[in-house]
Design a protein around this motif. Structure first.
Motif, PDB file in Angstrom:
ATOM      1  N   ILE A  15      39.721 -21.359  17.108  1.00  0.00           N
ATOM      2  CA  ILE A  15      39.878 -22.666  17.760  1.00  0.00           C
ATOM      3  C   ILE A  15      38.810 -23.602  17.215  1.00  0.00           C
ATOM      4  N   CYS A  50      37.675 -18.668  24.712  1.00  0.00           N
ATOM      5  CA  CYS A  50      37.911 -20.113  24.732  1.00  0.00           C
ATOM      6  C   CYS A  50      38.227 -20.564  26.145  1.00  0.00           C
ATOM      7  N   VAL A  51      37.693 -21.708  26.522  1.00  0.00           N
ATOM      8  CA  VAL A  51      37.943 -22.271  27.855  1.00  0.00           C
ATOM      9  C   VAL A  51      39.423 -22.610  28.008  1.00  0.00           C
ATOM     10  N   TYR A  58      33.380 -23.620  23.810  1.00  0.00           N
ATOM     11  CA  TYR A  58      33.204 -25.077  23.637  1.00  0.00           C
ATOM     12  C   TYR A  58      31.816 -25.554  24.073  1.00  0.00           C
TER      13      TYR A  58
HETATM   14 MO   LIG Z   1      37.351 -23.108  23.043  1.00  0.00          MO
END
Ligand SMILES: [Mo]
Ligand SMILES: Nc1nc2c(c(=O)[nH]1)N[C@H]1C(S)=C(S)[C@@H](COP(=O)(O)O)O[C@H]1N2
Length: 510
Positions: free
Chosen positions: A234, A281-282, A369
Motif C-alpha cells: 500500500i 494497514c489501517v 500510515y
Molecule cells: Mo496503510
C-alpha cells in the motif's frame, strides 16, 4: 517493378530492424530483471537525464510537469526505434553494416549501464550482451529474405520470390516476443528484485528462533511468515521511487541537540537488530488481507534519535518518504523500548523497491500510515500540534494504534459434514494475543487452540475443531489481547482509525 510498387511498398527493411531490436531489447530486459540487474532501457533514460542540460530539464518540467519522465522515456524509445530502422535498412544492403549499427547502439547502452552505480549495471551489461546476440541473429535472418541472391536490394524493393506474408508474420512474431519479454521484465522488477546487491551485515541481535508450534502448518491457513512476494503493498507512489544508495542521506533534525545526516553505509555500520513484526494497514477491512508478518533487520530508531539528542518538548516524529509522503509517529512509540526499526532488510534480503528500498520504518503496534514510512529520507523531531501528516490531512486520525482483530481463513464457503478445521490468525501488536474464541450460529463462545506465541509484536495462528452438521452455518471469531480485553463487536469502517467487528464466515455444509 512498377513505380506503384516502389512507392507503395511498406518499408520492410526498417521493419526488420525494429523487430530484431525490440526482440533483443526484450530479451535483455527480461534477463536483467530475472538476474537483478539494471534495466538497459531505464539506464539509458537515466543517462540521458544526467546529460540533459539544466535549462532543458527545467523547460521540460515547466512544459510537461510530472509527465516529464514518461515523455523523456518515450523520446528515448522513439530515437531508438528510428536507429533500429536505419540498422534494418543498412543490413539489407550489407549485413555487416546493420550488425555494426546494432553493436554501436549496444555499446552506448553498455556505457549507460556502467554509469548506473546504484542499480547493478554489470548484470545489466551481461543481459544486454545476450540480448544483442539474439537481436543480431534476428536481424540477419529477417533481412536475409529481403536480399537478392544476386546482389543487394534497396529497402524499397524486395527480391523476387520474397514472401511478403511470411516476412510480416515473422516480423510481427519477433516483435511480439520482444514486447512480451519487456512486459515480463516489468512484472518481475515491479514485484521483487532489490535495486542493488547490497550485502546486509550480520545483526548483533538476531531474531529469536521461531518457537516450536508457532507455525501450525494447516493447509489453507495463512503462514506465520508472509513471503515478500505475497506481502501486501500500500502506498501513494505511482512510480515506485528509485533511491540510489550511493547518495542516500537520512536527515534527522527538528527538536534535537544536533541535526545529523546518515548515509546508507552509516546505517549498515550501526548495531543491527533482526525482529519479526506483523505490520497492518489501517484500511484493512475485517477479514481483509492488508496485513503481513516478516523478519525485518535494521537500526533501532531510538539509537538514531539518541545520536541527535532529543529535546524534551518533542512528542512526535514526522517522517518523509522519497514519494513525498509525510507520516507522523508518536515519539513514545519510537523510544519506549519496543523494537521500532529503520529497516534495511526484509527476510534477510535488502528491501525490495515495492517495500521501501533502501530504508523504511517498522514500528510494532501502529498501523502503517502512522509508522511504516518507505523510501525514508527524513526524520523531523517535532510536536503533533505543529504539523499535519499526509493522511491526517485527509481525515484519518493523527494516531493509529493497531486494534485487536482476528480473521477466519478456514473453512471455505462449502464443506462436508463431520469434523471441520476452523482456523485463522489473530493480532494485537505490542499487546499480544492471549485468547481466541469461536462461536457457531450465535451459540456460546468456545475457546480456540492458539499456536505458540512468537512475540507480542506478531500475529498468532489459531484453530478450532468443529463438528459440522448439514445446512448453512455462521462462524465468528474474536481475539483477546494480553490485557484481557476482547476485540470489540462494534462494527466500524476503516476510516478514521481502523475497522472493527467480528470476522464472520458463512459456510454451506453438505
Ligand atoms: Mo496503510
Ligand atoms: N513512502 C511511503 N511509505 C508508506 C506509504 C506510502 O504511501 N508512502 N504507505 C504506508 C501505508 S498506508 C502502509 S499500510 C505501509 C504498507 O507497507 P508495505 O507496502 O510494505 O506493505 O506503508 C506505509 N508507508
Amino acid at each position: 517493378m512498377t513505380s506503384r510498387n516502389v512507392l507503395g511498398r511498406p518499408p520492410y527493411a526498417p521493419l526488420a530492424g525494429i523487430a530484431a531490436g525490440v526482440l533483443g531489447l526484450g530479451v535483455a530486459e527480461l534477463i536483467a530483471a530475472l538476474a537483478g540487474g539494471a534495466s538497459p532501457l531505464l539506464a539509458l533514460g537515466d543517462r540521458v537525464i544526467d546529460l540533459t542540460p539544466r535549462w532543458l530539464k527545467e523547460a521540460a518540467v515547466a512544459t510537461f510537469g510530472t509527465a516529464d519522465k514518461p515523455i523523456l522515456l518515450a523520446c528515448v524509445g522513439l530515437v531508438t526505434l528510428v536507429l533500429l530502422g536505419v540498422a534494418g535498412a543498412l543490413a539489407v544492403r550489407r549485413p555487416a553494416l546493420g550488425v555494426g549499427m546494432l553493436l554501436l547502439l549496444g555499446a552506448i547502452d553498455i556505457a549507460a549501464l556502467l554509469a548506473d552505480r546504484a542499480d547493478n549495471g554489470r548484470t545489466g551489461v551481461i543481459a544486454l550482451v545476450i540480448g544483442l546476440a539474439v537481436g543480431i541473429t534476428a536481424l540477419i535472418l529477417l533481412t536475409r529474405t529481403l536480399r537478392d541472391t544476386d546482389g543487394p536490394a534497396t529497402e524499397a524493393e524486395a527480391p523476387e520470390g520474397f514472401d511478403r506474408r511470411r516476412f510480416l508474420v515473422a516480423a510481427a512474431a519477433v516483435t511480439a516476443a520482444g514486447a512480451a519479454g519487456g512486459v515480463g521484465a516489468k512484472v518481475v522488477t515491479g514485484r521483487r528484485l532489490p535495486v542493488t546487491n547490497v550485502a546486509i551485515p550480520a545483526a548483533v541481535s538476531p531474531a529469536a528462533p521461531l518457537p516450536a508450534g508457532a507455525e501450525l502448518r494447516i493447509d489453507g491457513l495463512t503462514p506465520h511468515l508472509t513471503p515478500v512476494d505475497d506481502f501486501y503493498r500500500i502506498d501513494i507512489a505511482l512510480l515506485t521511487p528509485r533511491v540510489d544508495v550511493t547518495d542516500y542521506r537520512l536527515k534527522i533534525h527538528g527538536l534535537v541537540d544536533r541535526p545529523i545526516e546518515l548515509t546508507y553505509e552509516d546505517l549498515l555500520a550501526m548495531p543491527l537488530y533482526e525482529r519479526r513484526v506483523t505490520i497492518c494497514c489501517v484500511s484493512n477491512e475485517v477479514g481483509g488481507d492488508l496485513i503481513g508478518n516478516a523478519t525485518w533487520t535494521g537500526v533501532r530508531i531510538r539509537d538514531v534519535l539518541k545520536r541527535a539528542g532529543l529535546s524534551p518538548d518533542a512528542d512526535a516524529v514526522k517522517s518523509t518518504g522519497a514519494d513525498g509522503i509525510t507520516i507522523g509517529t508518536p515519539l513514545e512509540a519510537l523510544t519506549d523500548g519496543r523494537d521500532a526499526l529503520l529497516a534495511i532488510a526484509q527476510d534477510g534480503e535488502p528491501l525490495t523497491r515495492d517495500h521501501g528500498f533502501p530504508v523504511r520504518m517498522v514500528v510494532p503496534g501502529l498501523y502503517g500510515y502512522v509508522s511504516a514510512t518507505k523510501w525514508l529520507t527524513d526524520l523531523e523531531v517535532t510536536r503533533f500540534a505543529d504539523f499535519r501528516a499526509y493522511w491526517t490531512d485527509r481525515g484519518w486520525s493523527a494516531e493509529g494504534p493497531i486494534k485487536t482483530e482476528s480473521r477466519i481463513d478456514l473453512p471455505g464457503e462449502d464443506t462436508m459434514p463431520g469434523e471441520v478445521t476452523v482456523a485463522g490468525v489473530a493480532w494485537a501488536q505490542h499487546r499480544g494475543v492471549s485468547k481466541v474464541e469461536v462461536r457457531i450460529d450465535d451459540g456460546p463462545w468456545q475457546p480456540a487452540t492458539l499456536a505458540a506465541e512468537d512475540s507480542i509484536d506478531t500475529w498468532r495462528q489459531w484453530t478450532y475443531r468443529w463438528d459440522a452438521t448439514e445446512g448453512e452455518h455462521r462462524i465468528q471469531a474474536r481475539a483477546y489481547d494480553r490485557t484481557g480485553t476482547p476485540q470489540t463487536a462494534d462494527e466500524a469502517p476503516p476510516a478514521p482509525d481502523g475497522a472493527t467487528g467480528y470476522p464472520t464466515r458463512t459456510v454451506n455444509v453438505g
